[in-house]
Design an enzyme around this catalytic site. Sequence first.
Site, short mmCIF file in Angstrom:
data_model
loop_
_atom_site.label_atom_id
_atom_site.label_comp_id
_atom_site.label_asym_id
_atom_site.label_seq_id
_atom_site.Cartn_x
_atom_site.Cartn_y
_atom_site.Cartn_z
N ASN A 90 32.49 30.54 42.57
CA ASN A 90 31.61 30.57 41.69
C ASN A 90 31.80 31.08 40.07
O ASN A 90 31.23 31.44 39.45
CB ASN A 90 30.52 31.92 42.22
CG ASN A 90 29.89 31.63 43.39
OD1 ASN A 90 29.04 30.64 43.51
ND2 ASN A 90 30.11 32.53 44.65
N TYR A 99 41.77 38.39 32.67
CA TYR A 99 42.90 39.17 32.01
C TYR A 99 43.56 38.50 30.79
O TYR A 99 44.80 38.89 30.34
CB TYR A 99 43.89 39.65 32.94
CG TYR A 99 43.28 40.73 34.04
CD1 TYR A 99 43.30 42.04 33.99
CD2 TYR A 99 42.90 40.09 35.24
CE1 TYR A 99 42.72 42.87 34.57
CE2 TYR A 99 42.26 41.02 36.43
CZ TYR A 99 42.10 42.17 35.98
OH TYR A 99 41.54 43.24 36.75
N ASP A 124 42.29 31.77 45.44
CA ASP A 124 42.15 33.27 45.13
C ASP A 124 43.38 33.70 44.11
O ASP A 124 44.40 33.15 44.45
CB ASP A 124 42.09 34.34 46.29
CG ASP A 124 41.62 35.33 46.41
OD1 ASP A 124 40.37 35.61 45.73
OD2 ASP A 124 42.04 36.23 46.68
N THR A 125 42.99 34.64 43.10
CA THR A 125 43.95 34.70 42.23
C THR A 125 44.39 36.18 42.13
O THR A 125 43.28 37.10 41.99
CB THR A 125 43.73 33.96 40.80
OG1 THR A 125 43.50 32.59 41.18
CG2 THR A 125 44.59 34.42 39.97
N HIS A 177 49.56 29.86 36.35
CA HIS A 177 49.24 29.91 37.89
C HIS A 177 48.41 28.67 38.42
O HIS A 177 48.57 28.20 39.29
CB HIS A 177 48.81 31.47 38.12
CG HIS A 177 47.52 31.48 37.45
ND1 HIS A 177 47.78 31.75 35.97
CD2 HIS A 177 46.34 31.93 37.65
CE1 HIS A 177 46.53 32.30 35.50
NE2 HIS A 177 45.91 32.16 36.49
N LYS A 228 37.02 28.63 36.31
CA LYS A 228 38.23 27.94 37.20
C LYS A 228 37.78 26.77 37.62
O LYS A 228 38.61 25.84 37.61
CB LYS A 228 37.80 28.57 38.64
CG LYS A 228 38.45 29.86 39.01
CD LYS A 228 38.63 30.39 40.26
CE LYS A 228 39.08 31.95 40.39
NZ LYS A 228 39.06 32.51 41.87
P1 ITT Z 1 35.74 33.13 42.99
O1 ITT Z 1 36.02 34.02 44.12
O2 ITT Z 1 34.19 32.61 43.24
O3 ITT Z 1 36.63 31.63 43.01
P2 ITT Z 1 36.51 35.11 41.17
O4 ITT Z 1 36.26 35.28 39.64
O5 ITT Z 1 35.89 36.07 42.17
O6 ITT Z 1 35.75 33.70 41.63
P3 ITT Z 1 39.09 35.87 42.19
O7 ITT Z 1 38.50 36.35 43.61
O8 ITT Z 1 40.22 34.92 42.41
O9 ITT Z 1 37.85 34.87 41.68
O10 ITT Z 1 39.10 36.87 41.26
C1 ITT Z 1 40.08 36.96 40.46
C2 ITT Z 1 39.85 37.78 39.31
O11 ITT Z 1 41.11 37.82 38.53
C3 ITT Z 1 39.19 37.27 38.30
O12 ITT Z 1 37.80 37.94 38.31
C4 ITT Z 1 39.60 37.54 36.91
O13 ITT Z 1 39.34 38.89 36.54
C5 ITT Z 1 41.15 37.50 37.14
N1 ITT Z 1 41.48 36.04 36.65
C6 ITT Z 1 41.73 35.01 37.94
N2 ITT Z 1 42.25 33.90 37.44
C7 ITT Z 1 42.55 34.39 36.00
C8 ITT Z 1 43.07 33.65 35.08
O14 ITT Z 1 43.31 32.41 35.11
N3 ITT Z 1 43.28 34.27 33.85
C9 ITT Z 1 42.74 35.69 33.86
N4 ITT Z 1 42.27 36.40 34.62
C10 ITT Z 1 42.15 35.56 35.67
#
Ligand code: ITT
Length: 194
Positions: free
Chosen positions: A10, A152, A70-71, A178, A14
């Site tokens: 969502n 971040y 997932d990140t 990443h 990304k």
């Molecule tokens: P989806 O689950 O719908 O894919 P999300 O934003 O919830 O979207 P994540 O669960 O992977 O995604 O959450 C990881 C969080 O980490 C995200 O909300 C950001 O705050 C941070 N994050 C992820 N990728 C990032 C990036 O490339 N640069 C900076 N912060 C990032």
Amino acid sequence: MKRRIVFATNNAHKIAEASAVLGDRFELVTLRECGITEDIPETEPTLEGNASQKAHYIYERTGLDCFADDTGLEVAVLGGAPGVRSARYATDGHDFDANNRLLLHNMEGATDRSARFRTVISLILGGREHLFEGVVEGRIAESAAGVGGFGYDPLFIPEGSDCSFAEMPAEEKNAVSHRGRAVRKLAAFLDAAE
Ligand code: ITT
């Protein structure tokens, strides 16, 4: 013919980053285009578990090839936090500013500022799952800088640079990030699977 693949996210940032890496070789289908509007559950204790949970959730509902990312940001002095809780570090929602403020607060006075971003992608292709990982090492700045990217990015300075991800053009972030690394592994796998 282009391979159609659903990106189970969502997060519009990304989608933009993954599309830039995948180029026009693949047609990325969004959840909205699949008619899926609800939040996808993310209740596992690891990035691998959550990526897999998100991809399976969408595969079970659409039957289409799909992948999820997932990140987490893993900060050494915080024992790997916020990690799998990166989206909900400060609040229940995805409040990027609040998360960044809390991170700076929790790192006040820390001399070891090393950190890394880690992305895990779960791909479900023809009903079989494949995992890909992308990591970038770096450090957490003393204060936020830049307006690009998301999350971040204003605080994260990748190894070998003096700029935060938020200060870089999107291509420069994607070249070392990443997600860029994980998506390039995904693309190579999909190319070989054609
Ligand atoms: P989806 O689950 O719908 O894919 P999300 O934003 O919830 O979207 P994540 O669960 O992977 O995604 O959450 C990881 C969080 O980490 C995200 O909300 C950001 O705050 C941070 N994050 C992820 N990728 C990032 C990036 O490339 N640069 C900076 N912060 C990032």
